[in-house]
Design a protein around this motif. Structure first.
Motif, PDB file in Angstrom:
ATOM      1  N   THR A  52      54.753 -86.433  15.772  1.00 33.00           N
ATOM      2  CA  THR A  52      54.870 -86.660  17.355  1.00 33.00           C
ATOM      3  C   THR A  52      54.214 -87.946  17.859  1.00 33.00           C
ATOM      4  O   THR A  52      54.698 -88.446  18.883  1.00 33.00           O
ATOM      5  CB  THR A  52      54.364 -85.495  18.054  1.00 33.00           C
ATOM      6  OG1 THR A  52      53.121 -85.307  17.637  1.00 33.00           O
ATOM      7  CG2 THR A  52      55.081 -84.130  17.790  1.00 33.00           C
ATOM      8  N   ASN A  53      53.272 -88.305  17.187  1.00 34.02           N
ATOM      9  CA  ASN A  53      52.530 -89.797  17.565  1.00 34.02           C
ATOM     10  C   ASN A  53      52.590 -90.661  16.299  1.00 34.02           C
ATOM     11  O   ASN A  53      52.287 -90.353  15.355  1.00 34.02           O
ATOM     12  CB  ASN A  53      51.022 -89.426  17.823  1.00 34.02           C
ATOM     13  CG  ASN A  53      51.104 -88.182  19.086  1.00 34.02           C
ATOM     14  OD1 ASN A  53      51.689 -88.729  20.167  1.00 34.02           O
ATOM     15  ND2 ASN A  53      50.589 -87.309  18.849  1.00 34.02           N
ATOM     16  N   VAL A  77      59.459 -87.954  18.318  1.00 36.12           N
ATOM     17  CA  VAL A  77      58.225 -88.720  18.562  1.00 36.12           C
ATOM     18  C   VAL A  77      57.907 -88.998  20.220  1.00 36.12           C
ATOM     19  O   VAL A  77      58.947 -89.477  20.787  1.00 36.12           O
ATOM     20  CB  VAL A  77      58.295 -89.921  17.782  1.00 36.12           C
ATOM     21  CG1 VAL A  77      57.157 -91.030  18.097  1.00 36.12           C
ATOM     22  CG2 VAL A  77      58.525 -89.999  16.387  1.00 36.12           C
ATOM     23  N   ARG A  78      56.849 -88.795  20.450  1.00 34.59           N
ATOM     24  CA  ARG A  78      56.508 -88.856  22.020  1.00 34.59           C
ATOM     25  C   ARG A  78      55.606 -90.241  22.378  1.00 34.59           C
ATOM     26  O   ARG A  78      55.768 -90.609  23.272  1.00 34.59           O
ATOM     27  CB  ARG A  78      55.408 -87.759  22.434  1.00 34.59           C
ATOM     28  CG  ARG A  78      56.210 -86.317  22.304  1.00 34.59           C
ATOM     29  CD  ARG A  78      55.277 -85.226  23.016  1.00 34.59           C
ATOM     30  NE  ARG A  78      54.082 -85.003  22.193  1.00 34.59           N
ATOM     31  CZ  ARG A  78      53.681 -84.057  21.540  1.00 34.59           C
ATOM     32  NH1 ARG A  78      54.608 -83.043  21.408  1.00 34.59           N
ATOM     33  NH2 ARG A  78      52.586 -84.075  20.858  1.00 34.59           N
ATOM     34  N   THR A  79      54.980 -90.542  21.353  1.00 32.24           N
ATOM     35  CA  THR A  79      54.100 -91.700  21.477  1.00 32.24           C
ATOM     36  C   THR A  79      54.275 -92.698  20.462  1.00 32.24           C
ATOM     37  O   THR A  79      53.976 -92.340  19.091  1.00 32.24           O
ATOM     38  CB  THR A  79      52.788 -91.470  21.643  1.00 32.24           C
ATOM     39  OG1 THR A  79      52.451 -90.369  22.666  1.00 32.24           O
ATOM     40  CG2 THR A  79      51.828 -92.571  21.898  1.00 32.24           C
ATOM     41  N   LEU A  80      54.540 -94.075  20.632  1.00 30.27           N
ATOM     42  CA  LEU A  80      54.301 -95.188  19.713  1.00 30.27           C
ATOM     43  C   LEU A  80      53.208 -96.101  20.371  1.00 30.27           C
ATOM     44  O   LEU A  80      53.352 -96.468  21.511  1.00 30.27           O
ATOM     45  CB  LEU A  80      55.789 -95.799  19.530  1.00 30.27           C
ATOM     46  CG  LEU A  80      56.813 -95.196  19.243  1.00 30.27           C
ATOM     47  CD1 LEU A  80      58.219 -96.022  19.380  1.00 30.27           C
ATOM     48  CD2 LEU A  80      56.719 -94.713  17.928  1.00 30.27           C
ATOM     49  N   VAL A  81      52.174 -96.323  19.254  1.00 29.95           N
ATOM     50  CA  VAL A  81      51.168 -97.310  19.818  1.00 29.95           C
ATOM     51  C   VAL A  81      51.051 -98.430  18.740  1.00 29.95           C
ATOM     52  O   VAL A  81      50.888 -97.870  17.675  1.00 29.95           O
ATOM     53  CB  VAL A  81      50.023 -96.440  19.836  1.00 29.95           C
ATOM     54  CG1 VAL A  81      48.948 -97.524  20.221  1.00 29.95           C
ATOM     55  CG2 VAL A  81      50.108 -95.539  20.971  1.00 29.95           C
ATOM     56  N   SER A  82      51.094 -99.743  19.112  1.00 31.61           N
ATOM     57  CA  SER A  82      50.956-100.676  18.376  1.00 31.61           C
ATOM     58  C   SER A  82      49.411-101.154  18.607  1.00 31.61           C
ATOM     59  O   SER A  82      49.269-101.592  19.750  1.00 31.61           O
ATOM     60  CB  SER A  82      51.952-101.863  18.526  1.00 31.61           C
ATOM     61  OG  SER A  82      51.768-102.971  17.494  1.00 31.61           O
ATOM     62  N   ALA A 102      58.782 -96.408  25.104  1.00 32.52           N
ATOM     63  CA  ALA A 102      58.175 -97.588  25.697  1.00 32.52           C
ATOM     64  C   ALA A 102      57.032 -97.651  24.310  1.00 32.52           C
ATOM     65  O   ALA A 102      56.084 -96.758  24.182  1.00 32.52           O
ATOM     66  CB  ALA A 102      57.194 -97.088  26.875  1.00 32.52           C
ATOM     67  N   LEU A 103      56.886 -98.770  23.896  1.00 27.32           N
ATOM     68  CA  LEU A 103      56.046 -99.296  22.809  1.00 27.32           C
ATOM     69  C   LEU A 103      54.680 -99.483  23.511  1.00 27.32           C
ATOM     70  O   LEU A 103      54.662-100.683  24.102  1.00 27.32           O
ATOM     71  CB  LEU A 103      56.575-100.241  21.875  1.00 27.32           C
ATOM     72  CG  LEU A 103      55.729-100.690  20.736  1.00 27.32           C
ATOM     73  CD1 LEU A 103      55.445 -99.611  19.811  1.00 27.32           C
ATOM     74  CD2 LEU A 103      56.355-101.832  19.892  1.00 27.32           C
ATOM     75  N   ALA A 129      47.338 -80.627  24.162  1.00 31.80           N
ATOM     76  CA  ALA A 129      48.586 -80.921  23.579  1.00 31.80           C
ATOM     77  C   ALA A 129      49.312 -82.291  24.200  1.00 31.80           C
ATOM     78  O   ALA A 129      50.650 -82.352  23.876  1.00 31.80           O
ATOM     79  CB  ALA A 129      49.384 -79.753  24.240  1.00 31.80           C
ATOM     80  N   LYS A 130      48.392 -82.991  24.691  1.00 32.65           N
ATOM     81  CA  LYS A 130      48.750 -84.370  25.069  1.00 32.65           C
ATOM     82  C   LYS A 130      48.758 -85.249  23.990  1.00 32.65           C
ATOM     83  O   LYS A 130      47.853 -85.210  23.047  1.00 32.65           O
ATOM     84  CB  LYS A 130      47.969 -84.762  26.412  1.00 32.65           C
ATOM     85  CG  LYS A 130      47.943 -83.981  27.414  1.00 32.65           C
ATOM     86  CD  LYS A 130      46.867 -84.414  28.521  1.00 32.65           C
ATOM     87  CE  LYS A 130      46.826 -83.814  29.668  1.00 32.65           C
ATOM     88  NZ  LYS A 130      45.913 -84.292  30.652  1.00 32.65           N
ATOM     89  N   PRO A 131      49.596 -86.063  23.817  1.00 29.90           N
ATOM     90  CA  PRO A 131      49.624 -87.075  22.635  1.00 29.90           C
ATOM     91  C   PRO A 131      48.104 -87.816  23.121  1.00 29.90           C
ATOM     92  O   PRO A 131      47.818 -88.373  23.902  1.00 29.90           O
ATOM     93  CB  PRO A 131      50.614 -88.238  23.077  1.00 29.90           C
ATOM     94  CG  PRO A 131      51.628 -87.164  23.961  1.00 29.90           C
ATOM     95  CD  PRO A 131      50.909 -86.374  24.830  1.00 29.90           C
ATOM     96  N   ILE A 132      47.947 -88.321  21.880  1.00 30.36           N
ATOM     97  CA  ILE A 132      46.855 -89.229  21.792  1.00 30.36           C
ATOM     98  C   ILE A 132      46.982 -90.522  21.632  1.00 30.36           C
ATOM     99  O   ILE A 132      47.965 -90.825  21.554  1.00 30.36           O
ATOM    100  CB  ILE A 132      45.604 -88.741  20.715  1.00 30.36           C
ATOM    101  CG1 ILE A 132      46.466 -88.985  19.161  1.00 30.36           C
ATOM    102  CG2 ILE A 132      45.273 -87.624  20.784  1.00 30.36           C
ATOM    103  CD1 ILE A 132      45.893 -88.774  17.952  1.00 30.36           C
TER     104      ILE A 132
END
Length: 132
Positions: A52-53, A77-82, A102-103, A129-132
């Motif tokens: 999911t992340n 996938v809920r979250t993409l973080v670069s 949204a990246l 339950a929130k994305p980190i």
């Protein structure tokens, strides 16, 4: 937590160890370790473990921007973080368009990642339950 975090970053790096693994453990998320990155096998892992992340470094997102059918492969996938280094806008545009995500940009300086946990006690973190 129902979060499943893909951990494709090297654990000797502060972004992976503190900002990703440390916070994931603190909130009760599951981490899936990927020992060696390849675009195809990492995406297979995303599907197999219902990730999911995805926090990663720019080369991961640059490689995935070239993968066809990426929107299907990242559907859950809920979250993409670069983070760890700046990601140029050019590679992030096709990824965001293709994956409908949204990246998000994390701290560009890896040394700043330790501030995410600075001064906090582990018991201050609550499972979420929130994305980190």
């Amino acid at each position: 937590s129902d979060d499943v975090v893909l951990l494709v970053l090297p654990l000797f790096h502060i972004y992976a160890l503190n900002a990703v693994l440390g916070l994931s453990v603190a909130v009760g998320a599951t981490c899936v370790l990927v020992p060696k990155f390849s675009p195809a096998s990492a995406l297979e892992t995303v599907a197999r473990y219902a990730v999911t992340n995805i926090p990663a470094a720019p080369p991961v997102f640059v490689a995935w921007a070239k993968v066809p059918d990426l929107d299907h492969q990242l559907a859950g996938v809920r979250t993409l973080v670069s983070g760890a280094a700046p990601l140029a806008p050019a590679p992030s545009r096709p990824l965001a368009k293709q994956a409908y995500h949204a990246l998000q940009m994390g701290a560009c300086a890896a040394e700043n990642a330790k501030r995410a946990l600075a001064g906090r006690r582990l018991r201050d973190f609550r499972p979420s339950a929130k994305p980190i």
